[in-house]
Design a protein around this motif. Sequence first.
Motif, short mmCIF file in Angstrom:
data_model
loop_
_atom_site.label_atom_id
_atom_site.label_comp_id
_atom_site.label_asym_id
_atom_site.label_seq_id
_atom_site.Cartn_x
_atom_site.Cartn_y
_atom_site.Cartn_z
N TYR A 28 6.11 -8.14 -3.73
CA TYR A 28 5.15 -7.69 -2.72
C TYR A 28 3.70 -8.07 -3.03
O TYR A 28 2.81 -7.76 -2.24
N SER A 29 3.47 -8.74 -4.15
CA SER A 29 2.08 -9.02 -4.54
C SER A 29 1.35 -9.94 -3.57
O SER A 29 0.14 -9.80 -3.35
N ASN A 30 2.04 -10.89 -2.93
CA ASN A 30 1.38 -11.86 -2.04
C ASN A 30 1.66 -11.59 -0.56
O ASN A 30 1.39 -12.45 0.28
N ARG A 31 2.14 -10.42 -0.22
CA ARG A 31 2.43 -10.09 1.18
C ARG A 31 1.18 -9.51 1.84
O ARG A 31 0.68 -8.46 1.44
N GLU A 32 0.70 -10.21 2.88
CA GLU A 32 -0.51 -9.73 3.57
C GLU A 32 -0.20 -8.59 4.54
O GLU A 32 -1.11 -7.84 4.91
N ASP A 33 1.06 -8.48 4.97
CA ASP A 33 1.43 -7.44 5.93
C ASP A 33 1.88 -6.15 5.25
O ASP A 33 2.27 -5.20 5.94
N ILE A 34 1.85 -6.14 3.92
CA ILE A 34 2.34 -4.97 3.18
C ILE A 34 1.33 -4.53 2.13
O ILE A 34 0.76 -5.37 1.41
N GLU A 35 1.14 -3.25 2.06
CA GLU A 35 0.33 -2.66 0.99
C GLU A 35 1.30 -2.01 0.00
O GLU A 35 1.97 -1.02 0.34
N LYS A 80 -1.01 -2.62 8.00
CA LYS A 80 -0.09 -2.92 6.91
C LYS A 80 0.88 -1.78 6.66
O LYS A 80 0.51 -0.60 6.75
#
Length: 413
Positions: free
Chosen positions: A45-52, A14
């Motif tokens: 960005y709360s629901n992005r699986e590729d981003i922390e 991520k």
Amino acid sequence: MTVKKISVNKKVCKKRVCAYIRVSTTNGSQLDSLENQKQYFENLYSNREDIEFIGVYYDRGISGSKDKRPRFQAMLEDCRAGKIDVIHTKSIARFARNTVTVLEISRELKAIGIDIFFEEQHIHTLSSEGEVMLSVLASIAEDELRSMSGNQRWAFQKKFQRGELVINTKRFLGYDVDENGSLIVNPEEALIVREIFSLYLEGNGTHRIAKQLNEQGVATVTGAKWHDTTIRHMLSNEKYKGSVLLQKYFHDGVNGPKKLNKGQLEQYLIEDNHEAIISKADWQAVQDKLSSRKWQQGRNKTYRFTGLLKCQHCGSTLKRQVSYKKKIVWCCSKYIKEGKVACQGMRVPEVDISNWTIASPVTVIERNKDGKKYYSYSGQESTDQCSSSGQEENQGSCLLSGIHRPRRTAIKL
């Protein structure tokens, strides 16, 4: 032979993304805007699986032309520590309004593989064309800042012409500001102001007044110690006689250094603007005395030992003084300013060191022998060489130590 297909669970790496927000003022509308922007990034960005999503860094009430923004610097430190991969900000102007700052930071972060994404201009600094576009747009942002700064100065100039005050009462004692922005006397602080003016008119110097106030535990407006410069600024402040001089200082350039206005810009004097703490007659008497001392100091700027003698206890420069018996003595400047709490001090009569020939700074060494004080200095041929007011005039110095006596005898023979 049967071949089995083995599925491998690849670990998704991520990207660690943070957002940066800056609002230039702290009024209600800007604070609402700050909260809305924070909510925007959190939702993005709360629901992005590729981003922390690391979080939002923000500064309030600090100009974008300044590098010393606490949360901005904290974000850069986290980048250097490898905690962030991407910085997301709304625009170049929100990030910084100084072309040099924008380019230096983007290049530094690019060298360690960190991307800055400017949403409004749709620029990624890691892209090949990113720096070219960034240079152009950052220059535009800097020109915008220069234009805004010019507009603000024009607005202040018009206020001064109308006689409107722009005063920070937290920088001087004696007054507060009422709900209409007018200066009103602070009774407790006014007592300190009157005492300072009274002591100076009685013949006390600025060093002595500062020392006395520190010994009494009187606090300055900022809570710091009193110094002679603090006293001089107070004594020359026209507000204590009820007047206001507008535009005493000015900033040279956008975010440039603050300078004393010596005729570069117009000044505006408002007489009888508010209640006076010091009468005009006393205030003028103090100004005349300050001018007289300044003129005398200008005439006698240097003496034979000026800047050459150092205190053996604290290393401060010895300052020339004339005692009440009209004798010239050299005293520790730190002791004069701050008293025994800073240095035990020393007083060196000039008559006792009149035969010294020195061209560079030396430390004065004081010794007591048989109830008399003897003086020498660091670097002398012998530590026993000294001067004393009790010596006979035909003696150029004290007796040499025993190791040098044979040489002296040989010369006499």
